[in-house]
Design a protein around this motif. Structure first.
Motif, short mmCIF file in Angstrom:
data_model
loop_
_atom_site.label_atom_id
_atom_site.label_comp_id
_atom_site.label_asym_id
_atom_site.label_seq_id
_atom_site.Cartn_x
_atom_site.Cartn_y
_atom_site.Cartn_z
N VAL A 68 0.84 -1.20 0.00
CA VAL A 68 0.00 0.00 0.00
C VAL A 68 0.87 1.25 0.00
O VAL A 68 1.92 1.28 0.67
CB VAL A 68 -0.91 -0.02 1.24
CG1 VAL A 68 -1.47 1.35 1.54
CG2 VAL A 68 -2.04 -1.02 1.05
N MET A 83 -3.44 0.47 -3.57
CA MET A 83 -3.36 -0.86 -2.97
C MET A 83 -3.04 -1.87 -4.05
O MET A 83 -3.76 -1.97 -5.06
CB MET A 83 -4.67 -1.22 -2.29
CG MET A 83 -5.07 -0.23 -1.19
SD MET A 83 -6.49 -0.79 -0.25
CE MET A 83 -7.77 -0.67 -1.50
N ASP A 90 -8.29 -8.24 2.75
CA ASP A 90 -8.34 -6.78 2.63
C ASP A 90 -9.77 -6.28 2.43
O ASP A 90 -10.01 -5.07 2.42
CB ASP A 90 -7.48 -6.30 1.45
CG ASP A 90 -6.00 -6.55 1.66
OD1 ASP A 90 -5.34 -6.97 0.69
OD2 ASP A 90 -5.51 -6.34 2.78
#
Length: 126
Positions: A68, A83, A90
């Motif tokens: 990230v 990301m 996630d």
């Protein structure tokens, strides 16, 4: 007073990428630290990353470090969360947060932020 609006969430396959954006109102956003948090169903809101007002300092949760990147464009009053290598874990609602700081620091806890966006859903399929 700052108002925040997130965008860029969606459905992506594992291993894919997404870039979230957080647009802020107000002329003094360059004086605000900004952060990203996420919350999955049944869990507490957790820290993802933060960036200082100037962008020179960033901080990331261990769970996302290396995957990230937070950046900001103060001319556009926007903070980004890039990301990569997304995983099913996630999956969450991602929130942008901001608060004024007197020095260029990052803020890593929920209680340090007064201003929050409405959130954007990120779903990662396996």
């Amino acid at each position: 007073q700052v108002q925040l609006v997130e965008s860029g969430g969606g459905l992506v396959q594992a291993g894919g990428s997404l870039r979230l954006s957080c647009a802020a109102s107000g002329r003094t956003f360059s004086s605000y630290a900004a952060g990203w948090f996420r919350q999955a169903p049944g869990t507490e809101r957790e820290f993802v990353g933060s960036i200082s007002w100037s962008g020179e300092r960033t901080d990331y949760a261990d769970s996302v470090k290396g995957r990230v990147t937070i950046s900001r464009d103060n001319a556009k009053n926007t903070v980004y969360l890039q990301m990569n290598s997304l995983k099913p874990e996630d999956t969450a609602v991602y929130y942008c947060a901001a608060d004024r700081t007197s020095i260029p620091i990052t803020l890593a806890t929920v209680v340090e932020y007064r201003y929050w966006g409405q959130g954007t859903q990120v779903t990662v399929s396996s």
